[in-house]
Write a protein that holds these residues in place. Structure first.
Motif: not given
Lengths: 123, 185, 356
Positions: B1, B3, B5-9, B11-12, B15-20, C239, C314
């Motif tokens: 919906m 949210a 659309k947002g890149a943040g959501a 990427r979210n 989850g936990k492996n989003a080590g970047g 990131d 965002d």
């Protein structure tokens, strides 16, 4: 020494004192207030060693306007009055009498300026 | 919906492996106060990263500013001598005139501009001493004329007078002692 | 929908050692920034709500002027949130002045139940974190968070009188004149609303830096510590954020924080910057950058949240930093303890759209 030379040496001697103070601030990290205090004392010490009077003879205002000249004025004031009016009297009155005009002018004009002007915001 | 659309959501979702950019070998954050050794190490890094002041330019500016102020002083001095004041007696009046100039320039808000350019070139001459008395007097007017102007006036100039006087008295006493010992008096 | 973010979680959770994840992330329902003339001339000048032409605002002292900055920002933020003074349950505010008088006097005018905060220039994040916690536990509906600073009032308290002719050292930072205000509540007026989803409360870090004219060096390790802790607690990394922005490290502090993080194997990318390093232009003669509680607050309450609302970002991690010293402590030769708190702000649907 003619008039032209007196200006030349005042510029050189006064400028060099300021360079010395600037180097102290930039290289030691002391605050300007600390350096002002240190240089007054330095002037008094040089005066006691008999080194400041020759500098005044050469530089004129270039030696007496910077703060070390203030220290020199204190020492010569004390020495002078000790000779004229006695050791103990001179020791405690000579310094301030020699510098009285400068200090009184600063206080009186400081007060006057405070009444007349207000600090402006910095941009 | 909305949210999603947002890149943040989006990427979210990883989850936990989003080590970047964070490496797996990342040293865990400490939870105790820094040891003196760690402090020393950091201070060394900070010292190296700190930009150097432009010493040469500062010195040239200080030389010119201080030189010009002393030039003005010499003009005043030459005038006193011309009207017949003896050189040894000219120091007081010279200081008086210079202090007055410094006070006026501070009042009209010019001396701090000169100070920004000249650094110690405008602080070291006695005009700077006047500036150090007048500026707090003006600044603390809002705290009243007694405890503001009166008490704060000597914030910087007070120490200058204190150390000047104490040093000069000590210097003269030492000089007397040396003379007495060497029998020169 | 299920995967779309903790925004819809219903329980508050404690992550790791220092981080809180809010179950009902409170919305920033209204925000505002009011700044002085120098800030208005900077690169973000047009993005602040109000730019004053002079910094005394016709008041009789700089301290009173600072209160006026805070009042104006607060009133604007409340109006934007559609809340009246009576709708606000708490006002959380702080500033740099002794006994936080700028905030005290603003609170006197607003007459909202008041909690005074002190975290030096990190006060904004302290306020946002506490307010989000209060709201998220349902003990308040609307909270006003505001902080201020003023170049001229800070200068006379911490350094020299204004007319004193001293040169500023190369590491010096310029205190921002202005205020940022935020009304936090259960919902925003806009369709998409910035919400506070996480808060990492920092610990005090002291690396023995003593020079009050070099606050960036003193605060950088605290910022790095909190950022690293935030990543560990949340399992996130650089990131995961569109922007990671510290409060007022300045150019030198930003460089040092990046270096400290790198040594801890956390590599910060281009998305890492500092409010104090960018709020003024290079031509504005501020040496290492800006400082003051209003530095991060006016940037968040102006350019940053406006860009989020415009859909340019965002997810934001803002890490206001504070140097916890006083003129007394540095004259007594003490070093400068520092603190930084991290707040995650995320764009999410308003109540009408996505919330139960």
């Amino acid at each position: 020494m003619n008039i032209g030379q007196s200006y030349f040496w005042a510029f050189i001697v006064g400028g060099l004192w300021c360079v010395l103070a600037q180097l102290t601030v930039d290289l030691s990290g002391m605050t300007p207030a600390h350096v002002m205090v240190a240089f007054v004392s330095l002037g008094a010490i040089l005066s006691g060693l008999g080194l400041y009077q020759p500098l005044v003879a050469l530089g004129g205002a270039g030696a007496s306007v910077p703060l070390p000249g203030f220290g020199h004025a204190l020492v010569t004031g004390i020495t002078q009055q000790m000779e004229d009016k006695g050791t103990l009297f001179g020791l405690f009155s000579g310094g301030l009498s020699a510098t009285a005009i400068g200090i009184s002018a600063a206080v009186v004009f400081g007060y006057l300026m405070a009444i007349l002007f207000t600090p402006r915001g910095k941009r | 919906m909305g949210a999603s659309k947002g890149a943040g959501a989006a990427r979210n979702g990883s989850g936990k492996n989003a080590g970047g950019g964070r490496s797996k070998t990342s040293r865990p954050a400490s939870s105790r106060p820094a040891s003196p050794k760690e402090q020393k190490k950091y201070q060394k890094i900070a010292q190296q990263a700190r930009p150097r002041p432009p010493v040469l330019i500062n010195c040239i500016k200080a030389f010119l500013t201080g030189g010009v102020i002393c030039l003005v002083g010499q003009g005043v001095l030459n005038y006193f001598i011309r009207i017949g004041v003896k050189p040894p007696d000219s120091g007081g009046p010279l200081a008086g005139v210079m202090v007055t100039l410094g006070a006026l320039l501070t009042g009209i808000g010019v001396y701090d501009v000169i100070g920004k350019f000249g650094g110690m070139g405008s602080a070291l001459p006695i005009t700077g001493f006047a500036n150090s008395i007048v500026s707090p007097a003006m600044e603390f007017k809002r705290e009243g004329y007694v405890l503001g102007v009166g008490a704060r006036m000597f914030q910087v100039a007070g120490p200058v007078i204190v150390y000047g006087l104490v040093t000069s008295v000590v210097v003269v006493l030492i000089k007397m002692a040396v003379m007495a010992l060497t029998g020169k008096s | 929908m299920a995967q779309s973010s903790q925004v819809l979680l219903t329980e508050n959770r404690r992550l790791g050692k220092q981080t809180v994840q809010f179950g009902h992330p409170p919305a920033i329902a209204g925000f505002a920034s009011v700044v002085g003339p120098k800030e208005g001339q900077g690169p973000f000048g047009k993005l602040f709500d109000v730019v004053k032409e002079e910094s005394l605002l016709g008041e009789k002292s700089w301290e009173r002027a600072e209160t006026m900055f805070m009042l104006e920002a607060s009133r604007l933020a409340m109006r934007r949130a559609g809340t009246a003074r009576e709708d606000i349950d708490y006002m959380l505010a702080g500033d740099l002045l002794n006994q936080i008088i700028a905030s005290d006097f603003a609170a006197r005018e607003l007459s909202i139940p008041f909690l005074g905060l002190y975290g030096a220039c990190s006060t904004l994040a302290e306020g946002l974190g506490i307010a989000a916690s209060f709201l998220s536990y349902g003990i308040a509906r609307h909270i006003l968070v505001t902080v201020s600073s003023h170049f001229d009032s800070a200068e006379r308290q911490y350094r020299y009188p204004l007319e004193f002719g001293a040169q500023r050292p190369v590491t010096a930072q310029w205190t921002v004149t202005g205020s940022g205000a935020f009304v936090l509540g259960p919902t925003g007026n806009e369709e998409r609303t910035p919400r506070i989803t996480h808060w990492t409360c920092g610990r005090v870090v002291d690396m023995g830096i003593k020079n009050p004219n070099d606050m960036g060096s003193a605060m950088a390790p605290a910022a790095a510590d909190t950022i690293q802790r935030h990543f560990e607690d949340t399992g996130r990394g650089p990131d995961d954020y569109d922007l990671i922005i510290t409060g007022d490290l300045g150019k030198l502090g930003l460089k040092l924080a990046t270096e400290v993080l790198k040594r801890a194997n956390v590599t910060m990318g281009d998305s890492f910057t500092d409010c104090g390093a960018i709020i003024f232009g290079n031509d504005q003669d501020v040496h290492s950058g800006a400082s003051g509680p209003a530095c991060s607050a006016s940037m968040l309450g102006g350019p940053l949240l406006k860009r989020m609302m415009a859909g340019e970002m965002d997810r934001l991690l803002i890490v206001p930093t504070g140097a916890l010293f006083s003129p007394t402590s540095f004259q007594q030769g003490e070093s400068i303890p520092s603190v930084a708190h991290a707040v995650v702000i995320e764009m999410a649907p308003g109540e009408a759209e996505g919330r139960p």
